[in-house]
Design a protein around this motif. Sequence first.
Motif, short mmCIF file in Angstrom:
data_model
loop_
_atom_site.label_atom_id
_atom_site.label_comp_id
_atom_site.label_asym_id
_atom_site.label_seq_id
_atom_site.Cartn_x
_atom_site.Cartn_y
_atom_site.Cartn_z
N LEU A 178 0.82 -1.21 0.00
CA LEU A 178 0.00 0.00 0.00
C LEU A 178 0.86 1.26 0.00
N ALA A 179 2.10 1.18 0.49
CA ALA A 179 2.98 2.34 0.51
C ALA A 179 3.35 2.78 -0.91
N ASP A 180 3.29 1.86 -1.86
CA ASP A 180 3.66 2.16 -3.25
C ASP A 180 2.50 2.67 -4.09
N ILE A 181 1.32 2.81 -3.51
CA ILE A 181 0.13 3.22 -4.25
C ILE A 181 0.16 4.73 -4.48
N GLU A 182 -0.24 5.11 -5.69
CA GLU A 182 -0.28 6.53 -6.04
C GLU A 182 -1.22 7.31 -5.13
N SER A 183 -0.86 8.52 -4.81
CA SER A 183 -1.72 9.38 -4.04
C SER A 183 -3.02 9.62 -4.80
N GLY A 184 -4.15 9.61 -4.09
CA GLY A 184 -5.44 9.82 -4.74
C GLY A 184 -6.13 8.54 -5.14
N THR A 185 -5.44 7.41 -5.05
CA THR A 185 -6.05 6.12 -5.37
C THR A 185 -6.79 5.65 -4.13
N THR A 186 -8.04 5.22 -4.29
CA THR A 186 -8.78 4.73 -3.13
C THR A 186 -8.41 3.28 -2.87
N VAL A 187 -8.62 2.84 -1.65
CA VAL A 187 -8.28 1.47 -1.26
C VAL A 187 -8.96 0.46 -2.16
N ARG A 188 -10.23 0.68 -2.50
CA ARG A 188 -10.96 -0.27 -3.33
C ARG A 188 -10.44 -0.33 -4.77
N ASP A 189 -9.60 0.65 -5.19
CA ASP A 189 -9.04 0.64 -6.54
C ASP A 189 -7.86 -0.33 -6.65
N VAL A 190 -7.34 -0.79 -5.54
CA VAL A 190 -6.19 -1.67 -5.52
C VAL A 190 -6.65 -3.08 -5.20
N ASP A 191 -6.20 -4.06 -5.98
CA ASP A 191 -6.64 -5.44 -5.83
C ASP A 191 -5.63 -6.23 -5.00
N VAL A 192 -5.77 -6.16 -3.67
CA VAL A 192 -4.91 -6.93 -2.78
C VAL A 192 -5.76 -8.03 -2.16
N GLN A 193 -5.43 -9.28 -2.51
CA GLN A 193 -6.19 -10.43 -2.01
C GLN A 193 -5.40 -11.14 -0.90
N PRO A 194 -6.09 -11.94 -0.08
CA PRO A 194 -5.38 -12.71 0.95
C PRO A 194 -4.30 -13.59 0.31
N ALA A 195 -3.17 -13.71 0.97
CA ALA A 195 -2.07 -14.53 0.47
C ALA A 195 -1.69 -15.56 1.53
N GLY A 196 -1.38 -16.77 1.09
CA GLY A 196 -0.92 -17.82 2.00
C GLY A 196 -2.02 -18.58 2.70
N PHE A 197 -3.26 -18.44 2.25
CA PHE A 197 -4.40 -19.13 2.85
C PHE A 197 -4.94 -20.20 1.91
N THR A 198 -5.53 -21.23 2.49
CA THR A 198 -6.32 -22.19 1.71
C THR A 198 -7.78 -21.74 1.76
N THR A 199 -8.64 -22.48 1.09
CA THR A 199 -10.07 -22.20 1.14
C THR A 199 -10.80 -23.40 1.72
N ALA A 200 -12.05 -23.21 2.10
CA ALA A 200 -12.90 -24.30 2.59
C ALA A 200 -14.35 -23.90 2.35
N MET A 201 -15.21 -24.88 2.39
CA MET A 201 -16.64 -24.63 2.20
C MET A 201 -17.31 -24.47 3.57
N ILE A 202 -18.12 -23.43 3.66
CA ILE A 202 -18.89 -23.15 4.87
C ILE A 202 -20.36 -23.33 4.52
#
Length: 199
Positions: A38-62
Amino acid sequence: AAAFMSAACSSDSDVAAPDSGVVVASTQVAPTVATEALADIESGTTVRDVDVQPAGFTTAMIEVTKVDGTVCELCMWLADTGDERGQGLKGVTSLGTPEGMAFVWDEPTTGSFFMFQTVTPLSIAWFDAPLARAGGALVSTADMEPCASENSTDCERFSAGGDYVLAIEVFQGDLASIGITAGSTARLLPGTEATNCPL
């Protein structure tokens, strides 16, 4: 074969009544993936404009069972170790294919959540231990705002209204869209942990 959430899991009528007895209290611990990113994101970019997904996790069905008996099988990111629960959705701005993150414990707990380094507002639902093949009852829910402090001890703590073994976090306001309202139950479906959500 489990499938993603069906259209029957969400409807405009899935809004909990104000006097539903669901206690608002919540928090979260999320993936530390993005603080540096997030430190490398351009000023004026909103958080939702950046696609940062969870890393290092598995998935499961709930499995979520709505109060009307409709059963929804949802793919979620899985946080079932201390390190994964501590990381949670920190820095995350996109969930990708999964509907949210499921925090799972082997034994009932009362630990609180907080929003340190979590940049996206979240909603959380806590569920108690499942009985036999039925899901655990909804204990409480809460909406959580990001904590801007650089010191985690300054962040608000959110606690469930009782013991729980499962906590589900989604982007703020999305609980009803996955079938979680007053009277819902939820459980981790055994044997569904995988690298990715099923197609």
